[in-house]
Design an enzyme around this catalytic site. Structure first.
Site, PDB file in Angstrom:
ATOM      1  N   ASP A   6      -2.022  11.249  -2.433  1.00 33.72           N
ATOM      2  CA  ASP A   6      -2.194   9.761  -3.463  1.00 33.72           C
ATOM      3  C   ASP A   6      -2.660  10.542  -4.322  1.00 33.72           C
ATOM      4  OD1 ASP A   6      -2.881   8.109  -0.458  1.00 33.72           O
ATOM      5  OD2 ASP A   6      -2.763   6.910  -2.102  1.00 33.72           O
TER       6      ASP A   6
ATOM      7  N   ARG B 211       1.256  -1.092  -0.308  1.00 31.82           N
ATOM      8  CA  ARG B 211       0.230   0.146  -0.072  1.00 31.82           C
ATOM      9  C   ARG B 211       1.002   1.192  -0.272  1.00 31.82           C
ATOM     10  NH1 ARG B 211       2.557   2.333   3.857  1.00 31.82           N
ATOM     11  NH2 ARG B 211       1.058   3.240   3.908  1.00 31.82           N
TER      12      ARG B 211
ATOM     13  N   LYS C 174      -4.460   9.964   2.942  1.00 26.85           N
ATOM     14  CA  LYS C 174      -5.557   9.342   3.952  1.00 26.85           C
ATOM     15  C   LYS C 174      -6.520  10.131   4.803  1.00 26.85           C
ATOM     16  CE  LYS C 174      -5.297   5.702   4.388  1.00 26.85           C
ATOM     17  NZ  LYS C 174      -6.300   4.739   3.821  1.00 26.85           N
TER      18      LYS C 174
HETATM   19  O1  MRU Z   1      -4.596   3.385   2.484  1.00 30.17           O
HETATM   20  P1  MRU Z   1      -3.617   2.679   1.994  1.00 30.17           P
HETATM   21  O2  MRU Z   1      -2.158   2.871   2.934  1.00 30.17           O
HETATM   22  O3  MRU Z   1      -2.702   2.876   0.576  1.00 30.17           O
HETATM   23  O4  MRU Z   1      -2.714   4.955   1.991  1.00 30.17           O
HETATM   24  C1  MRU Z   1      -1.895   5.465   1.994  1.00 30.17           C
HETATM   25  C2  MRU Z   1      -1.497   6.833   2.495  1.00 30.17           C
HETATM   26  O5  MRU Z   1      -2.216   8.001   2.424  1.00 30.17           O
HETATM   27  C3  MRU Z   1      -0.189   7.316   2.422  1.00 30.17           C
HETATM   28  O6  MRU Z   1       0.005   8.887   3.004  1.00 30.17           O
HETATM   29  C4  MRU Z   1       0.147   7.939   0.685  1.00 30.17           C
HETATM   30  O7  MRU Z   1      -0.690   7.243  -0.393  1.00 30.17           O
HETATM   31  C5  MRU Z   1       1.354   7.937   0.379  1.00 30.17           C
HETATM   32  S1  MRU Z   1       3.058   7.290   0.602  1.00 30.17           S
HETATM   33  C6  MRU Z   1       3.735   8.231   0.504  1.00 30.17           C
END
Ligand code: MRU
Length: 356
Positions: free
Chosen positions: A236, A45, A247
């Protein structure tokens, strides 16, 4: 530094992040279906890491296509790309990886298919290597924003586990430490999946960075007491006007930071920037299974197999649940966006492609 993903002998090896920190287990993905499953089930993830995984998944899928004909090869690659694209909608990195690999093949119709397959494998490995360099560059720019003695608050995990190495939000921390600055980090636990507690705390401890784990609802009190100097989070998808998806829980942090006059930085590799979207309202927000909210992480043994995921119920049977995995922070709350090309005001992020 911990590695989330690698290509090894015609297989994709993923560290199973759904079991961390209780177990350090690796999963061998021999086909693109398993890679897609791994992205969906959060074995891997974090936006850049799932982009890398998608690229490697495409390379695996391409390898197994049986044809010598270019047009047929491209047609059979389409469902492979579509499956990977369907796994998680918010991070733009999967689309970025698909576009990059398809773009590589666009004018290669004259080459033998076997050579195209090899090119896709090499390109996916290159994406992983490049991501490490990108993170180091983000780290160098971001470290310039950190002073000796600073306390940094972060949310979720935008660390090495979420990338090809070093992380995005964590890279400035690692570089600041290499530069001899004394820093400390507050890590939000990050309900429901606890990426902060399970992953960020684990990673930072391994790298010798002083980290204090806090509950998600502690940030306001810490800020009010003057205990937080800056916030750095990942993203993201960052869009044309500088709005950022990250997140769930990032938006309230940004509002709190503004209220307390604390800089709020977003570390964004250009692979997470989507200039095709004008504002954050257009970003698709993933909604995940209610059981992530009604249950918490715990270790139980069922059918002879230990399971760590969502095994302890904490809410009544049948309760209504919303489980939005991400939120959007409007650009007015973002002090600056740290990229591998430099530090930008959110409104200037659209000029970034000029520098590529
Ligand atoms: O649901 P996840 O664990 O994939 O969420 C990840 C995040 O929100 C991170 O902050 C984001 O992907 C940036 S990773 C460098």
């Amino acid at each position: 530094m911990v590695k989330a993903i690698e290509w090894f002998k015609d297989r994709v090896i993923m560290l199973d992040q759904s079991r961390l920190p209780a177990e350090v287990t690796y999963i061998e993905c021999c086909d693109y279906h398993t890679v897609a499953e791994g992205i969906k089930k959060l074995w891997i993830r974090g936006a850049p890491a799932i982009g890398i995984a998608a690229a490697m998944g495409i390379a695996l899928g391409a390898r197994d296509i049986e044809t010598e004909d270019f047009e047929e090869f491209m047609a059979k690659l389409e469902p492979v790309c579509n499956l990977l694209l369907s796994t998680r909608p918010t991070a733009v990195n999967i689309q970025w990886a698909v576009d990059r690999l398809k773009g590589l093949l666009a004018d290669k119709g004259g080459l033998p298919v076997v050579q195209l397959k090899e090119m896709l494998i090499e390109e996916s490995k290159r994406i992983l290597e490049e991501d490490r360099e990108v993170n180091r560059a983000i780290g160098r720019y971001g470290a310039g924003l950190i002073k000796d003695g600073d306390a940094i608050l972060t949310h979720c995990n935008a660390g090495a586990l979420a990338t090809g190495g070093y992380g995005t939000a964590t890279a400035p921390m690692f570089i600041a430490q290499e530069q001899g600055k004394r820093i400390q980090v507050f890590a939000d636990e990050t309900r429901p999946i606890l990426q902060g507690a399970r992953l960020t705390a684990w990673e930072l401890m391994q790298e010798g960075i002083p980290v204090t784990l806090i509950t998600d609802n502690s940030a306001g009190s810490l800020m009010k007491k003057g205990l937080v100097d800056l916030v750095i989070v990942g993203t993201d998808r960052t869009v044309r006007n500088g709005d950022v998806a990250n997140k769930i829980g990032t938006y309230p942090l940004a509002v709190l930071a503004k209220e307390h006059g604390i800089p709020f930085y977003v570390a964004a590799p250009t692979s997470s920037i989507d200039l095709s979207i004008s504002t954050g309202d257009e970003i698709p927000i993933e909604e995940r299974d209610p059981s992530e909210v009604t249950h918490i992480f715990g270790k139980v043994t069922a059918n002879g197999r230990e399971s760590f995921w969502g095994s302890i119920r904490i809410a009544p049977e049948g309760v209504a649940v919303r489980n939005m995995a991400f939120d959007v922070t409007p650009h007015r709350y973002v002090t600056a966006i740290i990229t591998e090309k430099g530090v930008f005001k959110p409104g200037d992020v659209r000029h970034i492609m000029d520098r590529l």
